[in-house]
Design a protein around this motif. Structure first.
Motif, PDB file in Angstrom:
ATOM      1  N   ASP A  57     -10.976  16.966 -39.936  1.00 34.32           N
ATOM      2  CA  ASP A  57     -10.223  16.709 -38.710  1.00 34.32           C
ATOM      3  C   ASP A  57      -8.759  16.549 -39.082  1.00 34.32           C
ATOM      4  OD1 ASP A  57      -9.689  16.355 -36.081  1.00 34.32           O
ATOM      5  OD2 ASP A  57     -10.931  14.573 -35.805  1.00 34.32           O
ATOM      6  N   TYR A  58      -7.907  16.682 -38.094  1.00 37.65           N
ATOM      7  CA  TYR A  58      -6.476  16.523 -38.310  1.00 37.65           C
ATOM      8  C   TYR A  58      -5.964  15.341 -37.501  1.00 37.65           C
ATOM      9  CZ  TYR A  58      -6.167  21.090 -40.608  1.00 37.65           C
ATOM     10  OH  TYR A  58      -6.318  22.141 -41.476  1.00 37.65           O
ATOM     11  N   ILE A  59      -5.082  14.555 -38.111  1.00 40.33           N
ATOM     12  CA  ILE A  59      -4.399  13.470 -37.412  1.00 40.33           C
ATOM     13  C   ILE A  59      -2.987  13.941 -37.091  1.00 40.33           C
ATOM     14  CG2 ILE A  59      -3.616  11.087 -37.518  1.00 40.33           C
ATOM     15  CD1 ILE A  59      -6.635  11.410 -37.428  1.00 40.33           C
ATOM     16  N   VAL A  60      -2.660  13.966 -35.808  1.00 40.36           N
ATOM     17  CA  VAL A  60      -1.387  14.496 -35.343  1.00 40.36           C
ATOM     18  C   VAL A  60      -0.553  13.362 -34.741  1.00 40.36           C
ATOM     19  CG1 VAL A  60      -0.250  16.192 -33.859  1.00 40.36           C
ATOM     20  CG2 VAL A  60      -2.494  16.705 -34.845  1.00 40.36           C
ATOM     21  N   ARG A  61       0.725  13.319 -35.111  1.00 41.78           N
ATOM     22  CA  ARG A  61       1.657  12.341 -34.540  1.00 41.78           C
ATOM     23  C   ARG A  61       2.600  13.063 -33.589  1.00 41.78           C
ATOM     24  NH1 ARG A  61       5.255   9.957 -37.450  1.00 41.78           N
ATOM     25  NH2 ARG A  61       5.290   8.042 -36.209  1.00 41.78           N
ATOM     26  N   GLN A  62       2.723  12.501 -32.376  1.00 36.33           N
ATOM     27  CA  GLN A  62       3.587  13.067 -31.352  1.00 36.33           C
ATOM     28  C   GLN A  62       4.722  12.102 -31.020  1.00 36.33           C
ATOM     29  OE1 GLN A  62       0.455  13.381 -28.272  1.00 36.33           O
ATOM     30  NE2 GLN A  62       0.981  15.564 -28.138  1.00 36.33           N
ATOM     31  N   ARG A  63       5.834  12.660 -30.579  1.00 37.22           N
ATOM     32  CA  ARG A  63       6.887  11.849 -29.960  1.00 37.22           C
ATOM     33  C   ARG A  63       7.063  12.359 -28.537  1.00 37.22           C
ATOM     34  NH1 ARG A  63      12.044  10.844 -33.360  1.00 37.22           N
ATOM     35  NH2 ARG A  63      10.583   9.299 -34.211  1.00 37.22           N
ATOM     36  N   LEU A  64       6.861  11.472 -27.582  1.00 36.60           N
ATOM     37  CA  LEU A  64       6.899  11.836 -26.168  1.00 36.60           C
ATOM     38  C   LEU A  64       8.159  11.286 -25.514  1.00 36.60           C
ATOM     39  CD1 LEU A  64       3.229  10.808 -25.301  1.00 36.60           C
ATOM     40  CD2 LEU A  64       3.997  12.992 -26.201  1.00 36.60           C
ATOM     41  N   LYS A  65       8.811  12.112 -24.727  1.00 36.88           N
ATOM     42  CA  LYS A  65       9.921  11.641 -23.900  1.00 36.88           C
ATOM     43  C   LYS A  65       9.353  11.394 -22.505  1.00 36.88           C
ATOM     44  CE  LYS A  65      14.012  13.358 -24.356  1.00 36.88           C
ATOM     45  NZ  LYS A  65      15.178  14.285 -24.300  1.00 36.88           N
ATOM     46  N   ILE A  66       9.385  10.130 -22.082  1.00 32.39           N
ATOM     47  CA  ILE A  66       8.719   9.719 -20.845  1.00 32.39           C
ATOM     48  C   ILE A  66       9.733   9.127 -19.876  1.00 32.39           C
ATOM     49  CG2 ILE A  66       7.009   8.144 -19.856  1.00 32.39           C
ATOM     50  CD1 ILE A  66       5.428   8.384 -22.424  1.00 32.39           C
ATOM     51  N   LYS A  76      14.179   5.427 -16.005  1.00 37.93           N
ATOM     52  CA  LYS A  76      14.632   5.244 -17.379  1.00 37.93           C
ATOM     53  C   LYS A  76      13.824   6.144 -18.310  1.00 37.93           C
ATOM     54  CE  LYS A  76      15.446   1.685 -20.869  1.00 37.93           C
ATOM     55  NZ  LYS A  76      15.333   0.235 -21.204  1.00 37.93           N
ATOM     56  N   LEU A  77      14.487   6.757 -19.310  1.00 36.15           N
ATOM     57  CA  LEU A  77      13.829   7.623 -20.279  1.00 36.15           C
ATOM     58  C   LEU A  77      13.503   6.833 -21.547  1.00 36.15           C
ATOM     59  CD1 LEU A  77      15.915  10.919 -19.968  1.00 36.15           C
ATOM     60  CD2 LEU A  77      13.576  10.521 -19.170  1.00 36.15           C
ATOM     61  N   LEU A  78      12.265   6.974 -22.018  1.00 33.74           N
ATOM     62  CA  LEU A  78      11.809   6.279 -23.220  1.00 33.74           C
ATOM     63  C   LEU A  78      11.199   7.279 -24.193  1.00 33.74           C
ATOM     64  CD1 LEU A  78       9.956   3.230 -21.614  1.00 33.74           C
ATOM     65  CD2 LEU A  78      12.273   3.241 -22.552  1.00 33.74           C
ATOM     66  N   ASN A  79      11.329   6.998 -25.484  1.00 37.29           N
ATOM     67  CA  ASN A  79      10.637   7.757 -26.524  1.00 37.29           C
ATOM     68  C   ASN A  79       9.446   6.942 -27.003  1.00 37.29           C
ATOM     69  OD1 ASN A  79      12.354  10.069 -26.635  1.00 37.29           O
ATOM     70  ND2 ASN A  79      13.867   8.880 -27.789  1.00 37.29           N
ATOM     71  N   VAL A  80       8.269   7.522 -26.898  1.00 33.32           N
ATOM     72  CA  VAL A  80       7.029   6.817 -27.257  1.00 33.32           C
ATOM     73  C   VAL A  80       6.260   7.671 -28.260  1.00 33.32           C
ATOM     74  CG1 VAL A  80       4.883   5.814 -26.401  1.00 33.32           C
ATOM     75  CG2 VAL A  80       6.936   5.799 -24.955  1.00 33.32           C
ATOM     76  N   ASN A  81       5.810   7.051 -29.354  1.00 28.75           N
ATOM     77  CA  ASN A  81       5.003   7.746 -30.347  1.00 28.75           C
ATOM     78  C   ASN A  81       3.524   7.643 -30.008  1.00 28.75           C
ATOM     79  OD1 ASN A  81       7.258   8.482 -31.866  1.00 28.75           O
ATOM     80  ND2 ASN A  81       7.172   6.625 -33.121  1.00 28.75           N
ATOM     81  N   ASN A  82       2.805   8.705 -30.292  1.00 28.28           N
ATOM     82  CA  ASN A  82       1.356   8.739 -30.066  1.00 28.28           C
ATOM     83  C   ASN A  82       0.688   9.429 -31.241  1.00 28.28           C
ATOM     84  OD1 ASN A  82      -1.175   8.663 -28.486  1.00 28.28           O
ATOM     85  ND2 ASN A  82      -0.928  10.885 -28.437  1.00 28.28           N
TER      86      ASN A  82
END
Length: 368
Positions: A57-66, A76-82
């Motif tokens: 399996d692969y573990i993927v890290r994302q950065r989301l602009k929300i 308001k714009l936030l950067n959230v890691n997932n």
């Protein structure tokens, strides 16, 4: 004129459905929980993982602009890691355009961090619900009766669950047995009307369902529940055996009711068209009708009971467990449920034929 009314009903249903979906899509303002819209997604890393059984399996890290859609932080714009796995067994991959539920971590009155708790799932659920309700509405009075029956039965089900919770599991089988009888009475009355066919269908449904349950209880008693792993029922905080039987009652009730209604309506029509038909001929006709219905109903129930545990079955097998152990820990109870329900479906055929012969006697079908 008739076609104009149907066209107006059709267009009106579509307009109302679209309006409901549009409202739900933009209803973040009614949420107490912070809601955000994913504006952009970046992949930060992708790491391969492999377990002892060779599963990769692969573990993927994302950065989301929300962008926040409600509350004091609105717009308001936030950067959230997932972080998620490609299998998404216990986590989720988020995409641009999705709405998500958030949790703010405050420090000294300011937002110090943001966590995504889940997807905002009300839109797809609303779309499915509006499609189902619209189709029922377009069916006319029959569909409206079915819709009313569904809504009423849903309310009664939640009331029964609340009673069970208040009673702390005491009398769960009695509670849901009574509920099954009420379900049958309401549904059959709305579908068939208050007449002799409804009464016979109700009696057949109740007798067929509970005969199968009694047979199952006798077998459980004789075998001392041998081979049944009630402990595999998830999150059960009360005696699992009566709860398991209650599940069988509710799970098989619809199939038994559908079968009994088909047989009884057909036999009542046959008796009305041929008042001199004998009891033996009615019995044979009922058996022949039952033969054509039993197969599909048995397969549908089997698939419903078994598919509920299919994903866990695959997970057990992928982790090196044998077929026998995986089946006993995941699908065994569903298999037993389908067997007991199958007994009820089979018993319904002679019960329905016999009751029609008693209630629809020669010359007594005019007000059926």
């Amino acid at each position: 004129m008739r076609w104009n009314k149907k066209l107006i009903l059709f267009l009106g249903t579509i307009i109302v459905s679209v309006a409901i979906v549009f409202f739900v899509k933009n209803n973040a303002f009614i949420y107490n929980t912070p809601v955000g819209h994913v504006e952009d997604v970046q992949v930060l890393s992708k790491v391969l993982q492999e377990d002892n059984f060779g599963n990769k399996d692969y573990i993927v890290r994302q950065r989301l602009k929300i962008r926040i859609l409600n509350g004091k932080q609105r717009n308001k714009l936030l950067n959230v890691n997932n972080e998620y796995s490609l299998s998404q067994a216990t986590d989720l991959k988020y995409r641009t355009g999705q709405d998500v539920l958030l949790h703010f971590n405050y420090r000294k009155g300011h937002v110090a961090g943001t966590t995504i708790t889940d997807l905002k799932r009300d839109v797809p659920l609303t779309i499915l619900a509006t499609i189902a309700i619209s189709l029922l509405v377009l069916m006319g009075i029959t569909g409206l009766r079915a819709l009313f029956s569904l809504l009423l039965n849903t309310v009664l089900f939640f009331i029964a669950v609340e009673i069970d919770v208040q009673q702390e599991g005491f009398g769960v089988l009695a509670i849901f047995s009574i509920l099954a009888g009420i379900f049958s009475l309401i549904t059959l009355t709305l579908v068939l009307g208050w007449n002799k066919k409804m009464l016979v269908s109700f009696l057949t449904t109740v007798v067929g369902t509970f005969s199968a349950i009694i047979i199952g209880m006798i077998v459980f008693k004789i075998t001392h529940n041998g081979g049944l792993h009630f402990e595999t029922m998830e999150y059960v905080t009360q005696n699992p055996e009566p709860l398991f039987l209650a599940e069988i009652i509710l799970g098989s009730l619809g199939a038994v009711m559908d079968e009994s209604t088909d047989i009884i309506v057909s036999l009542a029509k046959l008796r009305k068209e041929n008042p001199t038909i004998s009891m033996k001929q009615l019995w044979i006709s009922g058996r022949n009708i039952g033969k054509t219905i039993m197969g599909p109903l048995l397969n549908v129930l089997f698939m419903i009971f078994m598919s509920d545990t299919f994903s866990m079955m695959v997970l057990y097998l992928r982790n090196g467990n044998g077929w026998g152990y995986s089946f006993s820990m995941n699908m065994e109870l569903g298999f037993v449920q389908s067997l007991i329900s199958g007994i009820g479906i089979v018993l319904t055929v002679p019960i329905a034929s016999w009751l029609v012969g008693i209630f629809f006697k020669k010359g007594a079908v005019r007000n059926a």
